[in-house]
Design an enzyme around this catalytic site. Structure first.
Site, PDB file in Angstrom:
ATOM      1  N   VAL A  27      -0.067  -6.952  -4.667  1.00  0.00           N
ATOM      2  CA  VAL A  27       0.241  -8.142  -3.875  1.00  0.00           C
ATOM      3  C   VAL A  27      -1.022  -8.984  -3.779  1.00  0.00           C
ATOM      4  CG1 VAL A  27       0.891  -9.002  -1.601  1.00  0.00           C
ATOM      5  CG2 VAL A  27       2.102  -7.051  -2.587  1.00  0.00           C
TER       6      VAL A  27
ATOM      7  N   ALA B  83      -1.001   7.067   2.285  1.00  0.00           N
ATOM      8  CA  ALA B  83      -0.537   7.771   3.485  1.00  0.00           C
ATOM      9  C   ALA B  83       0.112   6.854   4.519  1.00  0.00           C
ATOM     10  CB  ALA B  83      -1.711   8.527   4.108  1.00  0.00           C
ATOM     11  N   ALA B  84      -0.611   5.836   4.966  1.00  0.00           N
ATOM     12  CA  ALA B  84      -0.086   4.989   6.042  1.00  0.00           C
ATOM     13  C   ALA B  84       1.144   4.209   5.603  1.00  0.00           C
ATOM     14  CB  ALA B  84      -1.176   4.028   6.526  1.00  0.00           C
TER      15      ALA B  84
ATOM     16  N   GLY C 296      -5.515  -0.135   2.760  1.00  0.00           N
ATOM     17  CA  GLY C 296      -6.712   0.690   2.823  1.00  0.00           C
ATOM     18  C   GLY C 296      -7.991  -0.131   2.782  1.00  0.00           C
TER      19      GLY C 296
ATOM     20  N   GLY D 119       0.827  -1.205   0.000  1.00  0.00           N
ATOM     21  CA  GLY D 119       0.000   0.000   0.000  1.00  0.00           C
ATOM     22  C   GLY D 119       0.854   1.245   0.000  1.00  0.00           C
TER      23      GLY D 119
ATOM     24  N   ALA E 128      -0.925  -2.059   4.546  1.00  0.00           N
ATOM     25  CA  ALA E 128      -1.593  -0.760   4.602  1.00  0.00           C
ATOM     26  C   ALA E 128      -2.331  -0.506   3.297  1.00  0.00           C
ATOM     27  CB  ALA E 128      -0.580   0.341   4.880  1.00  0.00           C
TER      28      ALA E 128
ATOM     29  N   CYS F 259      -8.895  12.242   0.028  1.00  0.00           N
ATOM     30  CA  CYS F 259     -10.006  13.120   0.399  1.00  0.00           C
ATOM     31  C   CYS F 259     -10.171  14.270  -0.583  1.00  0.00           C
ATOM     32  CB  CYS F 259      -9.793  13.668   1.805  1.00  0.00           C
ATOM     33  SG  CYS F 259      -9.827  12.420   3.107  1.00  0.00           S
TER      34      CYS F 259
END
Length: 213
Positions: free
Chosen positions: A82, A11-12, A115, A8, A113, A45
């Site tokens: 993945v 952001a995270a 999402g 991912g 991460a 966002c």
């Protein structure tokens, strides 16, 4: 060196990868990040505001590009998904979406991460052309491309949550006829119904049709 694999690239995931890169040098830690889209570290966002035209370009939503992350010592692999994790072997199975190549990548530490996934109702036609979800920057690009061809006149948004209402407003700003359909009594089911009623009046005040229950 130890290997950190991150699944991912928003952001995270990329915050984790960047912080790990700052704490450890390349001789002691290799950092590999997989992202199935083409962009990293972007503002999901902000996608509705890019669709409306308030945000001018896709670049304005990207805080740090894959090239910038690579320059910082992170092996970013975009357009790579993945598809499996082997905990016993400590590998992930990756698929290059552009070339069709599949391979295993080993890890010592793994960060997942990826999402959330938009909840789509199990109804006939949900996978048809012209039906869009808005989760990733690529999703936003696909929706914007369809709206930019100037053939679309009416938009129906299924779901009156935050993103649904933001997309509805964005489409209304573009001059389209917009209807929001939600099975709840009021939009924004995470807030109290009396506030939801105020929100419903505001939505209708924008000229958006709101079909509830």
């Amino acid at each position: 060196p130890e290997r950190l694999v991150v699944i991912g690239g928003d952001a995270a995931g990329m915050s984790t990868a960047s912080q790990a890169r700052k704490r450890r040098d390349a001789d002691s830690l290799q950092v590999v990040a997989f992202e199935r889209g083409h962009a990293t570290s972007y503002s999901a966002c902000g996608i509705p505001y890019w669709i409306s035209g308030t945000v001018a370009t896709e670049k304005d939503l990207i805080a740090r590009s894959p090239r910038q992350h690579r320059a910082g010592g992170i092996d970013v692999r975009t357009r790579t998904e993945v598809v499996a994790i082997d905990l016993a072997a400590r590998t992930v199975h990756a698929r290059d979406l552009d070339r069709g190549r599949e391979y295993d990548e080993p890890y010592d530490q793994l960060v997942y991460a990826a999402g959330g996934v938009p909840m789509r109702p199990a109804i006939p036609g949900i996978e048809a052309s012209g039906v869009h979800g808005v989760q990733t920057l690529d999703d936003g690009a696909a929706l914007r491309a369809e709206l930019d061809d100037n053939r679309t006149r009416r938009v129906v948004v299924v779901g009156g949550g935050y993103i649904g209402l933001e997309i509805a407003e964005a489409c209304k700003v573009r001059g389209l006829d917009v209807t929001v359909v939600d099975r709840a009594h009021t939009p924004l089911g995470t807030i109290d119904p009396d506030i939801g009623t105020v929100i419903a009046d505001a939505i209708r005040g924008l000229g958006i049709d709101l079909v509830l229950d």
